[in-house]
Design a protein around this motif. Structure first.
Motif, PDB file in Angstrom:
ATOM      1  N   ILE A 131       0.985  -1.070  -0.208  1.00 14.14           N
ATOM      2  CA  ILE A 131       0.217  -0.154   0.375  1.00 14.14           C
ATOM      3  C   ILE A 131       1.234   1.471   0.123  1.00 14.14           C
ATOM      4  CG2 ILE A 131      -2.050   1.133   1.084  1.00 14.14           C
ATOM      5  CD1 ILE A 131      -2.611  -1.773   0.769  1.00 14.14           C
ATOM      6  N   GLY A 132       0.825   2.453  -0.687  1.00 14.45           N
ATOM      7  CA  GLY A 132       1.198   3.311  -0.607  1.00 14.45           C
ATOM      8  C   GLY A 132       0.648   5.049  -0.985  1.00 14.45           C
ATOM      9  N   ASP A 133       0.458   5.566  -0.757  1.00 11.08           N
ATOM     10  CA  ASP A 133      -0.117   7.263  -1.020  1.00 11.08           C
ATOM     11  C   ASP A 133      -1.272   6.641  -2.038  1.00 11.08           C
ATOM     12  OD1 ASP A 133       1.196   7.746   1.628  1.00 11.08           O
ATOM     13  OD2 ASP A 133       1.663   9.144   1.344  1.00 11.08           O
ATOM     14  N   THR A 181      -2.878  -4.463  -9.396  1.00 10.79           N
ATOM     15  CA  THR A 181      -3.161  -4.005  -8.722  1.00 10.79           C
ATOM     16  C   THR A 181      -5.102  -3.760  -8.498  1.00 10.79           C
ATOM     17  OG1 THR A 181      -1.839  -2.132  -9.350  1.00 10.79           O
ATOM     18  CG2 THR A 181      -4.204  -1.042  -8.691  1.00 10.79           C
ATOM     19  N   VAL A 182      -5.506  -4.051  -7.511  1.00 13.29           N
ATOM     20  CA  VAL A 182      -6.649  -4.606  -6.490  1.00 13.29           C
ATOM     21  C   VAL A 182      -7.514  -3.432  -6.093  1.00 13.29           C
ATOM     22  CG1 VAL A 182      -5.611  -7.019  -7.372  1.00 13.29           C
ATOM     23  CG2 VAL A 182      -6.127  -6.206  -4.669  1.00 13.29           C
ATOM     24  N   ALA A 183      -8.644  -3.838  -6.454  1.00 19.00           N
ATOM     25  CA  ALA A 183      -9.769  -3.106  -5.613  1.00 19.00           C
ATOM     26  C   ALA A 183      -9.516  -3.698  -3.856  1.00 19.00           C
ATOM     27  CB  ALA A 183     -10.764  -2.835  -6.547  1.00 19.00           C
ATOM     28  N   LYS A 227      -9.367  -9.575   0.192  1.00 22.99           N
ATOM     29  CA  LYS A 227     -10.166 -10.654   0.460  1.00 22.99           C
ATOM     30  C   LYS A 227     -10.363 -11.658   0.078  1.00 22.99           C
ATOM     31  CE  LYS A 227     -14.239 -11.690   3.218  1.00 22.99           C
ATOM     32  NZ  LYS A 227     -15.555 -11.581   3.330  1.00 22.99           N
ATOM     33  N   ASP A 228     -11.267 -11.994  -1.248  1.00 24.85           N
ATOM     34  CA  ASP A 228     -10.979 -13.322  -1.918  1.00 24.85           C
ATOM     35  C   ASP A 228     -10.430 -13.852  -2.129  1.00 24.85           C
ATOM     36  OD1 ASP A 228     -13.881 -13.410  -0.700  1.00 24.85           O
ATOM     37  OD2 ASP A 228     -14.584 -11.647  -2.482  1.00 24.85           O
ATOM     38  N   LEU A 229      -9.167 -12.333  -3.225  1.00 21.43           N
ATOM     39  CA  LEU A 229      -8.258 -12.838  -3.686  1.00 21.43           C
ATOM     40  C   LEU A 229      -7.398 -13.771  -3.746  1.00 21.43           C
ATOM     41  CD1 LEU A 229      -7.522 -10.187  -6.370  1.00 21.43           C
ATOM     42  CD2 LEU A 229      -8.181 -12.047  -6.956  1.00 21.43           C
ATOM     43  N   LEU A 230      -7.218 -13.304  -1.510  1.00 16.79           N
ATOM     44  CA  LEU A 230      -6.384 -13.898  -1.635  1.00 16.79           C
ATOM     45  C   LEU A 230      -6.850 -15.351  -0.404  1.00 16.79           C
ATOM     46  CD1 LEU A 230      -5.215 -11.175   0.990  1.00 16.79           C
ATOM     47  CD2 LEU A 230      -3.250 -12.202  -0.513  1.00 16.79           C
ATOM     48  N   ALA A 268      -4.847  -1.960  -3.711  1.00 13.13           N
ATOM     49  CA  ALA A 268      -3.936  -2.510  -2.990  1.00 13.13           C
ATOM     50  C   ALA A 268      -3.038  -2.899  -4.725  1.00 13.13           C
ATOM     51  CB  ALA A 268      -4.014  -3.179  -1.781  1.00 13.13           C
ATOM     52  N   ILE A 269      -1.345  -3.274  -3.946  1.00 14.56           N
ATOM     53  CA  ILE A 269      -1.080  -4.215  -5.004  1.00 14.56           C
ATOM     54  C   ILE A 269      -0.444  -5.227  -4.946  1.00 14.56           C
ATOM     55  CG2 ILE A 269       1.688  -4.409  -6.004  1.00 14.56           C
ATOM     56  CD1 ILE A 269       1.850  -1.244  -6.088  1.00 14.56           C
ATOM     57  N   LEU A 270      -1.359  -6.656  -5.185  1.00 14.94           N
ATOM     58  CA  LEU A 270      -1.195  -7.933  -4.627  1.00 14.94           C
ATOM     59  C   LEU A 270      -0.593  -8.347  -5.766  1.00 14.94           C
ATOM     60  CD1 LEU A 270      -2.040  -9.649  -3.194  1.00 14.94           C
ATOM     61  CD2 LEU A 270      -4.068 -11.117  -4.697  1.00 14.94           C
ATOM     62  N   ARG A 271       0.863  -8.953  -4.765  1.00 16.04           N
ATOM     63  CA  ARG A 271       2.276  -8.989  -5.536  1.00 16.04           C
ATOM     64  C   ARG A 271       2.300 -10.575  -5.629  1.00 16.04           C
ATOM     65  NH1 ARG A 271       7.815  -7.109  -6.374  1.00 16.04           N
ATOM     66  NH2 ARG A 271       9.666  -8.608  -6.255  1.00 16.04           N
TER      67      ARG A 271
END
Ligand code: HAM
Length: 415
Positions: A382-384, A404-406, A411-414, A392-395
Motif C-alpha cells: 500500500i502506498g499513498d 493492482t486490485v480493489a 480478501k477473496d483473492l487471498l 492495493a498492489i498484490l505481489r
C-alpha cells in the motif's frame, strides 16, 4: 546467564511440528480405542507415589522431586501418571461409571535421573489407563493401542517384550525362589542389590550393574511360579496378541521399576536398543486402586515417552507435516499508507487470513526482503496512491508479478 535446569529442554518453534504431530496421533488413536482425556495436577501428595510406585523403587527413593510447600504439605512433582489417574478415579466416583473406565493423558513427568540422550529430568509422556476389568483381552487391547500408535507414525523395527510377574497369591513363592538364588551369589552382588535382597527383591532383576548380570540372567523365572489363574491370564494374553498379529518375545527379566504391577508387564524397544531406550512400557496393576483406599479394582495401562518417540522419528527420517504459517505479508510506504495497511491487516486476520505486517518504517525493498525471508507467498503493498484510489498492489512472491486490485476484492483473492 541463566540456563534451563540440567536434564530439561526448551522446545523451540522449529521443534513444535514434531510435538504437535505426535500429540495429535495420540489423541486420534485414543479416540479410536475409546480413551477419554484426563489432566491431573503436576504436583501431588508425595505419599501417593510412596504408596503406589513403592518405597524401595529407584523412582521414589532416588528420583522423585519432593518438597514441602509453604503450608507444610509434602508434595512431589509427578514422576509418572498411573498413580494420579487412579487417585482421580477414586476421588471423582468413577467406580460408579460403566467399567472399564478408559482414560489417557499427555503430561510432563519429573525424575531426577542422570541426563543423557533420550533421558531427561523432565520428559513428556503419553499414557493410557483402562480401569475396572481383569480380562486379558484388555491387556492385549492396551498393547495394541500403543502398537498402533507407533505404526500410525510409520515407526518401524520395534520389539515388544512381555512378561508376567504374577499376583499377590503367587508372587511370594517366586520371591522366595529369587532370594534363595541371590543368597547363593551374594558375594558377587553390587551394594544396591544386597539392599534390594532385603528391601525389595523384585527390583533385583532391574539391576544394570555388569557384575550382577550373570546372577540376574540365571535367576528363576516368574512365569514358572504363576498360580493357575495368572498362568491362564498370561496364555489368554498371548492368544489375543496372536489374534492381533502383534509379534512379541517373552523376557523373563522384565519386571519394570514400579511396585504396583501384577501379572502383565511389557515394554516396546527400538531394534538395537535395550530397556534403557524403551519407547514405552506398561502393565497390569490389579492391587493399586485397593492400595489407594478403593475396592478391589483391576487395571492395565502404559506410558510412552514422547521425547523418545520424536528421537525415533528423526532417526528413522520420518517427516512430519509442518505447522502452517501466515502466507501474506503487508507492506506500506508513507505514513497514511501505514495506517491503512494497519487496518487492512487487522481486517484480513478477522476474516481468517494469516498475515505478517511490516513493523517500523523501513524502505519497501527492505520490507519485501523480510517477506522473502519469511517465505510468504503473497505481499500486499500500500502506498499513498493506493490509499487515494482504494486499491492495493498484490505481489506474487514466487514470480514477482504484481497487479493492482480493489481493496474490497483483496480478501477473496487471498482466500
Ligand atoms: P515408565 O516405563 O517409567 O512407565 O515410563 C514410560 C515411558 O516414558 C518410558 O518407556 C520412556 O519412553 C519414557 N520415559 C521414562 N523416563 C524417561 C526419562 N527420564 N526421559 C525420557 N523419557 C522417559 C511409567 O511411567 C508407567 N506409569 C507406565 C504405565 C502406565 N504403566 C501402567 N500404566
Amino acid at each position: 546467564m541463566y540456563q534451563a535446569p540440567r536434564g530439561t529442554q526448551d522446545i523451540l518453534p522449529e521443534e513444535q511440528a514434531y510435538w504437535r504431530y505426535v500429540e495429535q496421533k495420540a489423541a486420534h488413536i485414543c479416540q479410536l480405542y475409546g480413551y477419554e482425556r484426563i489432566d491431573t495436577p503436576v504436583i501431588e501428595d508425595a505419599g501417593l507415589f510412596n504408596r503406589s510406585v513403592g518405597e524401595g523403587t529407584d523412582i521414589v527413593d532416588k528420583e522423585m522431586y519432593t518438597f514441602d510447600d509453604r503450608g507444610g504439605n509434602k508434595l512431589a512433582l509427578a514422576p509418572e501418571g498411573t498413580a494420579s489417574v487412579c487417585r482421580a478415579y477414586l476421588e471423582h466416583g468413577m467406580p460408579n461409571l460403566s467399567q472399564p473406565v478408559k482414560l489417557y493423558y499427555i503430561a510432563s513427568m519429573f525424575r531426577y535421573e542422570r541426563p543423557q540422550a533420550g533421558r531427561y529430568r523432565q520428559h513428556r509422556q503419553f499414557g493410557c489407563e483402562a480401569i475396572g476389568s481383569d480380562d486379558a483381552a484388555l491387556d492385549a487391547e492396551a498393547i495394541d493401542t500403543a502398537w498402533q500408535f507407533y505404526l500410525s507414525m510409520n515407526i518401524s523395527q520395534l520389539f515388544l517384550a512381555l512378561n508376567s510377574i504374577g499376583c499377590k497369591e503367587c508372587r511370594p513363592r517366586y520371591l522366595d525362589a529369587l532370594k534363595e538364588h541371590y543368597l547363593r551369589h551374594s558375594e558377587k552382588l553390587c551394594p544396591d542389590c544386597n539392599i534390594r535382597l532385603v528391601k525389595n527383591r523384585m527390583r533385583l532383576l532391574d539391576c544394570k550393574k555388569p557384575s550382577c548380570q550373570p546372577v540376574a540372567d540365571s535367576a528363576p523365572k516368574s512365569v514358572d511360579y504363576l498360580c493357575q489363574a495368572c498362568a491362564d491370564h498370561f496364555s489368554q494374553l498371548q492368544k489375543h496378541l496372536g489374534l492381533l498379529d502383534i509379534p512379541f518375545g517373552v523376557n523373563h527379566r522384565l519386571v519394570r521399576g514400579f511396585d504396583y504391577y501384577t501379572r502383565t508387564v511389557f515394554e516396546v524397544q527400538p531394534a538395537g536398543g535395550g530397556s534403557q531406550s524403551s519407547l514405552g512400557g506398561g502393565g497390569r496393576y490389579d492391587g493399586l486402586i485397593e492400595e489407594l483406599g478403593g475396592k478391589h479394582t483391576p487395571g492395565v495401562g502404559f506410558g510412552i515417552g514422547v521425547d523418545r518417540v520424536i528421537l525415533q522419528l528423526k532417526d528413522q527420517k520420518i517427516a512430519v507435516p509442518p505447522i502452517a504459517k501466515p502466507q501474506v505479508f503487508v507492506a506500506s510506504i508513507g505514513d497514511e499508507a501505514r495506517d491503512e495497511a494497519f487496518k487492512i491487516t487487522a481486517s484480513l486476520r478477522r476474516d481468517g487470513i494469516g498475515v505478517i505486517q511490516a513493523i517500523g518504517s523501513r524502505s519497501l525493498k527492505a520490507q519485501l526482503r523480510q517477506a522473502n525471508t519469511l517465505g510468504v507467498s503473497k505481499a500486499v503493498i500500500i502506498g499513498d496512491e493506493e490509499v487515494k484510489a482504494g486499491t492495493a498492489i498484490l505481489r506474487d512472491m514466487t514470480t514477482a508479478s504484481q497487479e493492482t486490485v480493489a481493496l474490497d476484492r483483496l480478501k477473496d483473492l487471498l482466500k
